[in-house]
Scaffold this active site. Structure first.
Site, PDB file in Angstrom:
ATOM      1  N   PRO A   1       0.843  -1.203   0.000  1.00 22.59           N
ATOM      2  CA  PRO A   1       0.000   0.000   0.000  1.00 22.59           C
ATOM      3  C   PRO A   1       0.873   1.246   0.000  1.00 22.59           C
ATOM      4  CG  PRO A   1       0.124  -0.945   2.203  1.00 22.59           C
ATOM      5  CD  PRO A   1       0.808  -1.918   1.294  1.00 22.59           C
TER       6      PRO A   1
ATOM      7  N   CYS B   1       4.050   3.633   8.770  1.00 20.31           N
ATOM      8  CA  CYS B   1       4.152   4.893   8.021  1.00 20.31           C
ATOM      9  C   CYS B   1       5.014   5.890   8.787  1.00 20.31           C
ATOM     10  CB  CYS B   1       2.769   5.485   7.771  1.00 20.31           C
ATOM     11  SG  CYS B   1       2.829   7.052   6.862  1.00 20.31           S
TER      12      CYS B   1
ATOM     13  N   GLY C   1      11.320  -3.821   1.229  1.00 24.46           N
ATOM     14  CA  GLY C   1      12.425  -2.872   1.257  1.00 24.46           C
ATOM     15  C   GLY C   1      13.537  -3.212   0.291  1.00 24.46           C
TER      16      GLY C   1
END
Length: 323
Positions: free
Chosen positions: A16, A101, A202
């Protein structure tokens, strides 16, 4: 692989990304091999306060299953109620909780990766959401707040104990934001610490990175974020590499720019031409990331206002780049 009662047909998911993973982009990525897609993150507080715009972010495509709706917040009761609303509005198969986030406007409210500084509260949030919804609950988080407070292993164990059906670990700290290098050792340590499925996230920019991160970390699956921007083929190419050991080439440029145009057409149909063209300025330029010498085109793309302009630029690009 299994996430609770939900079966995924592959090991690759689209991460997302706020302002990026709208319905149009998710549809394109699914068509090219993403086994799981996740909505942009939505505020449970906004859902509970009946904000009119927020539910639109939860709309799923007709064939977009399995899919997850991602929610954020830090108050257990609000998170539980908001998750129920998100589940009802979207018809999603999974609720994902954002605890990673790094954006200041999110963490300054105690949401996102701020929860990594308060694992006890994070546990109460997860437990409340798990009790509130009838679908598996997953959690996305980071290596830690900063290098002095790396707690991803403990956080992962907490999430599992609180009822999470799977977790995604981004190998950067909140302090890093999206800079520096992702720590795959941290991801491997998390995988070794829990028994639920682990998504590695990542520094996955190309298909070979998918294979490397799976082999290095032992993770069950990979969640691809920025690597998919302008390159939805990363999913099908990585899938082929995993299955056969051979990575197919990127399709010809004409096909790639054609896909970019289709993505913006889908977005325009879903949210109107004005908004879609503003967002096209970023998305279409991402489709040019493997090409050189297109500065003039990129400048023109950054001024797009109408689909008609995009059609003209796309045709010029095909003639300039060829292939």
């Amino acid at each position: 692989m299994q996430i609770g009662s939900i079966t995924l047909a592959g090991r690759l998911a689209l991460a997302p990304m706020a302002g990026v993973t709208d319905l149009a982009f998710r549809q394109i990525c699914r068509e090219h091999g993403a086994a799981l897609t996740v909505t942009e993150m939505v505020s449970t507080k906004a859902l509970c306060y009946q904000d009119k715009k927020t539910p639109r972010l939860l709309a799923l495509g007709e064939d977009e299953h399995p899919a997850a709706a991602q929610v954020f917040g830090h108050e257990p009761e609000t998170m539980a109620e908001g998750a129920k609303i998100a589940r009802a509005v979207s018809g999603c198969d999974i609720i994902d909780i954002n605890m990673g986030c790094p954006a200041p406007k999110i963490v300054n409210n105690g949401d996102g990766s701020a929860l990594m500084r308060d694992p006890a509260l994070a546990a109460r949030v997860i437990e409340a959401v798990v009790k509130a919804v009838d679908v598996p609950v997953t959690v996305k988080f980071r290596k830690g707040w900063d290098e002095k407070s790396v707690n991803c292993v403990e956080f992962a164990r907490m999430a599992e104990a609180a009822g999470a059906a799977a977790i995604t670990i981004h190998g950067r700290t909140r302090a890093q934001q999206y800079s520096g290098k992702a720590d795959w050792d941290a991801i491997r340590a998390v995988k070794q610490a829990v028994s639920i499925p682990v998504f590695a996230n990542g520094d996955v920019a190309e298909p070979a990175d998918v294979v490397r991160i799976l082999e290095y970390t032992g993770a069950d699956a990979v969640m691809i974020g920025r690597g998919a921007l302008g390159d939805p083929w990363i999913f099908e190419r990585a899938n082929a590499l995993i299955e056969t050991g051979v990575c197919p080439p990127l399709p010809p440029f004409a096909e790639r720019i054609g896909t970019a145009v289709r993505q913006i057409e889908l977005a325009a149909a879903q949210k109107g031409e004005y908004i879609a063209m503003l967002e096209a300025r970023r998305h279409v330029n991402c489709y040019l990331k493997y090409e050189r010498g297109l500065k003039t085109f990129k400048t023109r793309i950054c001024a797009l206002e109408r689909l008609e302009q995009l059609y003209g630029i796309a045709e010029e690009l095909k003639q300039t780049v060829g292939g």
